[in-house]
Design an enzyme around this catalytic site. Structure first.
Site, PDB file in Angstrom:
ATOM      1  N   ASP A 174      78.665  88.950  31.560  1.00 20.15           N
ATOM      2  CA  ASP A 174      77.654  88.181  30.845  1.00 20.15           C
ATOM      3  C   ASP A 174      77.637  88.706  29.408  1.00 20.15           C
ATOM      4  O   ASP A 174      77.323  89.877  29.162  1.00 20.15           O
ATOM      5  CB  ASP A 174      76.289  88.377  31.525  1.00 20.15           C
ATOM      6  CG  ASP A 174      75.175  87.615  30.816  1.00 20.15           C
ATOM      7  OD1 ASP A 174      75.272  87.386  29.597  1.00 20.15           O
ATOM      8  OD2 ASP A 174      74.177  87.279  31.489  1.00 20.15           O
TER       9      ASP A 174
ATOM     10  N   ARG B  51      61.982  96.403  20.459  1.00 17.40           N
ATOM     11  CA  ARG B  51      63.398  96.060  20.337  1.00 17.40           C
ATOM     12  C   ARG B  51      63.625  95.415  18.982  1.00 17.40           C
ATOM     13  O   ARG B  51      62.990  94.416  18.644  1.00 17.40           O
ATOM     14  CB  ARG B  51      63.739  95.079  21.465  1.00 17.40           C
ATOM     15  CG  ARG B  51      65.170  95.045  21.886  1.00 17.40           C
ATOM     16  CD  ARG B  51      65.343  94.135  23.082  1.00 17.40           C
ATOM     17  NE  ARG B  51      65.039  92.748  22.776  1.00 17.40           N
ATOM     18  CZ  ARG B  51      65.587  91.687  23.383  1.00 17.40           C
ATOM     19  NH1 ARG B  51      66.477  91.878  24.331  1.00 17.40           N
ATOM     20  NH2 ARG B  51      65.249  90.455  23.067  1.00 17.40           N
TER      21      ARG B  51
ATOM     22  N   TYR C  12      72.190  80.771  21.855  1.00 24.12           N
ATOM     23  CA  TYR C  12      71.012  80.714  20.977  1.00 24.12           C
ATOM     24  C   TYR C  12      70.670  82.059  20.348  1.00 24.12           C
ATOM     25  O   TYR C  12      69.726  82.141  19.586  1.00 24.12           O
ATOM     26  CB  TYR C  12      69.796  80.140  21.733  1.00 24.12           C
ATOM     27  CG  TYR C  12      69.562  80.735  23.114  1.00 24.12           C
ATOM     28  CD1 TYR C  12      69.082  82.025  23.272  1.00 24.12           C
ATOM     29  CD2 TYR C  12      69.842  80.001  24.260  1.00 24.12           C
ATOM     30  CE1 TYR C  12      68.883  82.567  24.519  1.00 24.12           C
ATOM     31  CE2 TYR C  12      69.648  80.527  25.522  1.00 24.12           C
ATOM     32  CZ  TYR C  12      69.164  81.818  25.654  1.00 24.12           C
ATOM     33  OH  TYR C  12      68.985  82.346  26.893  1.00 24.12           O
ATOM     34  N   LYS C  13      71.433  83.110  20.667  1.00 24.94           N
ATOM     35  CA  LYS C  13      71.153  84.414  20.061  1.00 24.94           C
ATOM     36  C   LYS C  13      72.041  84.577  18.816  1.00 24.94           C
ATOM     37  O   LYS C  13      71.792  83.964  17.794  1.00 24.94           O
ATOM     38  CB  LYS C  13      71.393  85.527  21.074  1.00 24.94           C
ATOM     39  CG  LYS C  13      70.519  85.450  22.331  1.00 24.94           C
ATOM     40  CD  LYS C  13      70.843  86.600  23.254  1.00 24.94           C
ATOM     41  CE  LYS C  13      70.242  86.452  24.641  1.00 24.94           C
ATOM     42  NZ  LYS C  13      68.787  86.614  24.650  1.00 24.94           N
TER      43      LYS C  13
ATOM     44  N   PHE D 260      69.496  91.761  33.139  1.00 25.80           N
ATOM     45  CA  PHE D 260      68.522  90.726  32.794  1.00 25.80           C
ATOM     46  C   PHE D 260      68.070  90.027  34.085  1.00 25.80           C
ATOM     47  O   PHE D 260      68.874  89.794  34.979  1.00 25.80           O
ATOM     48  CB  PHE D 260      69.163  89.723  31.830  1.00 25.80           C
ATOM     49  CG  PHE D 260      68.174  88.770  31.236  1.00 25.80           C
ATOM     50  CD1 PHE D 260      67.347  89.174  30.202  1.00 25.80           C
ATOM     51  CD2 PHE D 260      68.036  87.484  31.733  1.00 25.80           C
ATOM     52  CE1 PHE D 260      66.411  88.294  29.652  1.00 25.80           C
ATOM     53  CE2 PHE D 260      67.116  86.600  31.197  1.00 25.80           C
ATOM     54  CZ  PHE D 260      66.293  87.006  30.156  1.00 25.80           C
TER      55      PHE D 260
HETATM   56  C1  LIG Z   1      71.980  89.042  29.731  1.00 25.72           C
HETATM   57  C2  LIG Z   1      71.259  87.732  29.733  1.00 25.72           C
HETATM   58  N1  LIG Z   1      71.570  86.787  30.634  1.00 25.72           N
HETATM   59  C3  LIG Z   1      70.936  85.587  30.639  1.00 25.72           C
HETATM   60  C4  LIG Z   1      69.945  85.298  29.726  1.00 25.72           C
HETATM   61  C5  LIG Z   1      69.221  83.983  29.705  1.00 25.72           C
HETATM   62  O1  LIG Z   1      69.676  83.017  30.577  1.00 25.72           O
HETATM   63  P1  LIG Z   1      69.330  81.491  30.267  1.00 25.72           P
HETATM   64  O2  LIG Z   1      70.127  81.095  29.042  1.00 25.72           O
HETATM   65  O3  LIG Z   1      69.715  80.753  31.486  1.00 25.72           O
HETATM   66  O4  LIG Z   1      67.873  81.408  29.976  1.00 25.72           O
HETATM   67  C6  LIG Z   1      69.598  86.257  28.761  1.00 25.72           C
HETATM   68  C7  LIG Z   1      68.528  85.951  27.774  1.00 25.72           C
HETATM   69  O5  LIG Z   1      68.048  86.749  27.048  1.00 25.72           O
HETATM   70  C8  LIG Z   1      70.270  87.497  28.770  1.00 25.72           C
HETATM   71  O6  LIG Z   1      69.943  88.436  27.879  1.00 25.72           O
END
Ligand SMILES: Cc1ncc(COP(=O)(O)O)c(C=O)c1O
Length: 412
Positions: free
Chosen positions: A198, A370, A223-224, A129
């Protein structure tokens, strides 16, 4: 088992025996929408509205500053952290909620690199990401490390005793590939490196056992699949064994051993409290705390089983009925996260055509549609129907409607 779901009737039958069927009632969902984007923004848990009302009107409006003690605001980040920890295989006292994934990544990567002084390299996923890559770039620059971008399977070949930190995501956000966490963690450790995971696309989507894995740190959003709401706070996992030696870079006053002593220099709080930074986003965190209560009655094994059954059903459907698309999500179930990514040159237009038919998925450049699977509130029948709508959009050529072309609509 699930590859047997090859008809709408079979999908309806699967709903009848779904152990998670009753959980859907704990969400507030719009009628007539099939929501396949819970891997971007999870749905609204029904309890959240009253929890936010209470947070705003009673805790803030009436109790004002006394809420830090009387309504336990001070202990909220670690309390919510423990709730999240229960979903990612972390024993209490190792997860702290707050800030964004990007901030927590910075916190974790610098802290981990400082555990390996003298080593010169930071390894990350070159298809990861964007925020993960950007933060890794900045951390490498700040600490004078060389950033090496790989694909996770290349790790054994490229890791060396120069490697300080490995920073990977558990699930590829585009393809949905679920990497071999135990093998990659063991590879990092065998080289004497430390590893951060992550878990944005894994927490709440499948069972992860961070303690058992021996991960050195982990971060993720809420939030997911955790349904914390738009912009809900992220979290960081730091195992007990690193809580003594680690030196986190973001030394805010809430992480101080004596936050109200007002000392001029930083002394970290003991335990996971040292991972606090500044004043947390209380309203968002209280909403998240309420959303997480949904999980009290849920087994992550049931979530995983339903997720795999649904993604298998979708892949089999695509193989049978969508000859023009390529399934890029891995077929072996142990390599699959909780989404299906379909490659087609007109993925953007197809996504817009689906949205116009109230099937909400998302598009990832350049050519992926997706479709995320959130087993807590999706039914087998809905997912079957979504695939039928997709078939119709592709077979009829409805995606070619100029209304679905790039730039034609505000919805992206
Ligand atoms: C693997 C990954 N890392 C980080 C994030 C987002 O980071 P942040 O919460 O700082 O916007 C996402 C968002 O989709 C993600 O899929």
């Amino acid at each position: 088992v699930s590859s047997e779901i090859a008809s709408r009737d079979a999908a309806i039958e699967a709903d009848a025996t779904d152990p998670l069927a009753s959980v859907r009632a704990r969400f507030t969902l719009p009628d007539g929408v099939i929501y396949l984007d819970g891997n971007s923004l999870g749905a609204l848990a029904a309890s959240v509205s009253a929890a936010v009302d209470d947070a705003v009107n009673r805790q803030w409006g009436r109790d004002l500053i006394t809420s830090w003690n009387d309504n336990d605001w001070w202990t909220l980040p670690a309390r919510v952290g423990d709730r999240i920890g229960a979903l990612i295989g972390a024993a209490p006292g190792q997860v702290l909620c707050g800030d964004s994934t990007s901030v927590q990544l910075f916190q974790a990567l610098v802290g981990l690199a400082r555990l390996r002084p003298g080593r010169t390299e930071l390894i990350t996923d070159g298809a990861g990401f964007p925020t993960d890559q950007y933060v890794a770039e900045s951390v490498a620059r700040l600490l004078g490390l060389t950033l090496r971008r790989i694909t996770p399977p290349e790790l054994p070949a490229v890791i060396s005793d120069d490697t300080a930190v490995v920073a990977l995501s558990a699930v590829d956000y585009r393809t949905g590939e679920y990497w071999d966490l135990p093998a990659l963690t063991a590879t990092a450790h065998a080289a004497g490196a430390v590893i951060n995971w992550d878990l944005c696309h894994a927490a709440g989507a499948l069972p992860v056992e961070l303690d058992e894995l021996g991960a050195d740190a982990a971060v993720g959003c809420t939030y997911k699949y955790l349904n914390g709401g738009p912009g809900s706070p992220a979290w960081i996992y730091l195992p007990h064994r690193h809580q003594g030696p680690i030196e986190l870079p973001l030394t805010g006053w809430h992480g101080h051993a004596d936050p109200f002593g007002l000392a001029p220099s930083f002394t970290p709080a003991p335990g996971i409290e040292q991972a606090r930074i500044g004043t947390p986003a209380l309203l968002s965190m209280l909403a998240l705390e309420s959303a997480l209560t949904v999980w009290d009655a849920v087994s992550l094994d049931d979530v995983r089983a339903k997720s795999l059954a649904l993604t298998e059903m979708m892949i089999a459907f695509a193989d049978r009925s969508l000859p023009s698309v390529e399934v890029v999500t891995p077929r072996p179930s142990e390599r699959r996260g909780s989404q299906v990514a379909l490659r087609m040159p007109y993925a953007y237009e197809a996504c817009q055509a689906l949205i116009a038919r109230r099937v909400i998925g998302d598009f990832r450049a350049p050519d992926l549609l997706r479709l995320g699977i959130a087993p807590l509130y999706l039914t087998y029948r809905q997912v079957w129907d979504a695939m039928e709508v997709l078939r119709d959009v592709l077979e009829s050529g409805a995606y070619r409607d100029p209304a679905h072309a790039r730039g034609a609509s505000a919805v992206t």
